[in-house]
Design a protein around this motif. Structure first.
Motif, PDB file in Angstrom:
ATOM      1  N   ILE B 153      26.448  -4.530   9.207  1.00 26.99           N
ATOM      2  CA  ILE B 153      25.221  -5.064   9.826  1.00 26.99           C
ATOM      3  C   ILE B 153      24.679  -6.215   8.982  1.00 26.99           C
ATOM      4  N   ALA B 182      19.915  -7.533  13.583  1.00 30.15           N
ATOM      5  CA  ALA B 182      20.199  -6.274  12.880  1.00 30.15           C
ATOM      6  C   ALA B 182      20.026  -5.089  13.822  1.00 30.15           C
ATOM      7  N   HIS B 185      22.634  -4.490  16.337  1.00 32.17           N
ATOM      8  CA  HIS B 185      23.836  -3.887  15.768  1.00 32.17           C
ATOM      9  C   HIS B 185      23.588  -2.508  15.173  1.00 32.17           C
ATOM     10  N   HIS B 187      20.874  -1.257  13.319  1.00 26.05           N
ATOM     11  CA  HIS B 187      20.061  -1.048  12.105  1.00 26.05           C
ATOM     12  C   HIS B 187      18.937  -0.061  12.408  1.00 26.05           C
ATOM     13  N   GLY B 251      20.971  -3.334   4.687  1.00 25.47           N
ATOM     14  CA  GLY B 251      21.473  -2.693   5.888  1.00 25.47           C
ATOM     15  C   GLY B 251      21.086  -1.226   5.846  1.00 25.47           C
TER      16      GLY B 251
END
Lengths: 396, 396
Positions: B153, B182, B185, B187, B251
């Motif tokens: 990430i 983020a 994806h 996070h 991340g």
């Protein structure tokens, strides 16, 4: 960068000192926690903020002295090389003989408490967290102005949701767009909550049955979260048509929070949910009407619950079964979870200047949650609603 | 939703129990904090997790029992109506005679500690936080896999920065785009840090002189923050050409963190800053090379500092003046600030399975910060770098 004016700090410190004098218990308070430092000193540092019962406060700064001096309007800000110097520095400031000192027992870790104790082996320590929280219940016009700004960001978040929501998006994908919009409008990102373990990332954005998933939180909304590691709030569920989508994301700017929840759907909601949402708006209006100086927080809650009962939601108001919570609102300010709680067990009197988030919500088991939340300023007359988005269900 | 496997929990609990037996001090540990609950139980709840020196752990859940049972692979999960029932429930589980119990003194608030004490008036309590932190230093392959995912990430965040960065954007505007990426994806948003007051919102994104602004944090980077209320990290400074832009955003996925910092500029950087960045990459490579089982954390730091000295950065390595910090890295896992610290004052031995963030940085006063950070797995051979973005300065 805007600093907290000296007059604000003076007033806050005076209110804490008045409580220290009235309580006739602690001779001073030592403050360490970020939100409390910001509230009383106007800056967050690695520091000891010492507020004596009388006389000016003293801020001893491990780091950054330069930033503390630039950001705080306090007069007495001194460098602190090593915590062992604290007793000497206090003595030099005329605070050498303190026997009984208040600390933030509700947030201070045991290790840090023990370190303070080792520096002052004969000092007695008492819990000052209730005093600190009480000083915060009445907001100044300066503070209300900042809460208003946080509320405007919430309106931008709601507007962004209307722009981007599509069937098949995950909650997380929708959140990505709303969070970016919040930041573009100055949202500080981090949400301060006082309660131990209350890790808040903006708040809750819940669709369909995820709105009815219970959690450990003392809150009407739970949610699956993204994983068992962070297991409240949104997940990766795909948003569908004809189901409730609740955006309950806090605003936060310049250290002040605002709390608002709004309901959306793609295509019409089932009739019973529309009715539930309308009932929540009615309960909200009734609660707001009852937020008058002199009312008790517990009474306000009882009235909200009675209204919910009358409307036929006794077993679904503020969640269901063991997840049902006996509260309908809370203070907001430099933390999201300030007192008073509009809760069954609170007898705090409502006062002018209080800013309260009122959040009647109704859970439909396995189907979702409906409801509304506004942040409201108590005045001598009609309460003023600080959140600005229309309360009605938005059907897209 | 993926649950922490029973074998992982068993292994973690066995390692804590081995320490309890070896220490011959506490007979059990009571665990309350979110990251610790997740680590040892695989779920975060309003609960008491009791890990005795021998035998299976017991989780007493105020709420949500249903979620705890769904998310945790532990065998003994019981409802807890009221904390007053804890002594009785412990006794029923064969844990009635506990005299000495470890608690998370580094994170547990004094109030909560006092409540535990009132329930067990004759029990002695000791600090178990070092034991809990020590158990975490060696990551299992299962954990490393999750840290790798967090690192991916971070690579997406760096890629997004390259796509959207333009001269004249504010740091906050740039952050809005990176944070949204983020989240798209996966996070988790919230970053867990153990240290009191360490409020982390993704991390730091700093441009030009903002990278050289000192703060209260025990970190090479400070930053103005958005206001004195939240006064570290990014602000609303407009990003310009020919200045360093450091993306140091953590991340976080499925409860595991990764830490990476990368440097960017719009148009070429001044020669001395390019040289400084190259020096940081060299120091990073040297530190990584020294991360071998048996080395001491303090030695690793000393070698990094010696390398910085040789390269001419003695007074700018890991910040300058009173803001200079004597560390170059830290563990990462279910919290961003795990042990060991690669710090002057640490003699912890480096062990296989440790995952360490190494972050050599050089500050140019009033001009900015350069440097790099990677997250690295210690093995019996060459350490393995888990972060994946190229280390070189990216000139856009």
């Amino acid at each position: 960068m805007e600093l907290t004016p000296r007059s604000e700090l003076d007033d806050r410190i005076a209110r804490l000192q008045a409580r220290l004098i009235a309580g006739n218990d602690a001779e001073a308070v030592f403050i360490f926690q970020a939100a409390d430092l910001f509230f009383f000193a106007g800056t967050v540092q690695d520091a000891w903020l010492v507020i004596p019962r009388e006389g000016p406060p003293l801020m001893l700064v491990r780091r950054s002295l330069e930033r503390a001096q630039a950001e705080s309007a306090l007069e007495h800000i001194l460098p602190l090389g090593n915590p062992r110097e604290v007793p000497k520095l206090l003595a030099a400031h005329g605070l050498g003989g303190l026997k009984r000192v208040g600390l933030e027992f509700d947030v201070l870790p045991v290790q840090q408490y023990a370190r303070v104790g080792r520096l002052f082996p004969t000092m007695q320590f008492v819990d000052a967290s209730h005093l600190i929280r009480e000083v915060r219940v009445r907001k100044s016009p300066y503070e209300v102005e900042r809460i208003r700004r946080a509320a405007l960001i919430q309106d931008r978040m709601a507007a962004r949701l209307r722009e981007v929501l599509k069937a098949g998006m995950t909650e997380l994908e929708l959140a990505a767009e709303i969070e970016a919009e919040a930041r573009r409008h100055g949202h500080q990102g981090f949400i301060r909550a006082r309660r131990f373990n209350l890790e808040c990332f903006y708040g809750h954005l819940l669709s369909g049955e995820n709105g009815a998933v219970p959690s450990w939180m003392d809150s009407p909304t739970g949610g699956t979260g993204l994983s068992p590691a962070f297991n409240t709030g949104l997940g990766t569920r795909r948003i569908q048509e004809n189901e409730p989508i609740m955006l309950d994301y806090a605003g936060a700017v310049d250290g002040y929070h605002s709390d608002q929840a709004r309901l959306f759907s793609l295509g019409p909601l089932p009739e019973d949910m529309v009715k539930g949402h309308t009932a929540c708006i009615a309960i909200l209006e009734q609660v707001i009407g009852s937020l008058r100086p002199g009312a008790r927080a517990g009474e306000v809650f009882a009235r909200a619950r009675a209204a919910a009962d009358r409307l036929g939601y006794a077993d679904r108001f503020m969640n269901t079964g063991p997840a049902q919570v006996a509260f309908v609102g809370h203070g907001v300010g430099v933390e999201l979870d300030e007192i008073p709680y509009l809760a069954a067990n609170s007898d705090m009197p409502i006062e002018t200047g209080m800013v309260l988030a009122v959040e009647p919500k109704i859970v439909f088991p396995l189907r979702g949650i409906v409801g509304v939340e506004d942040t409201v300023l108590v005045t001598t007359g009609d309460p003023e609603v600080l959140t600005v988005s229309p309360r009605e269900l938005v059907v897209l």
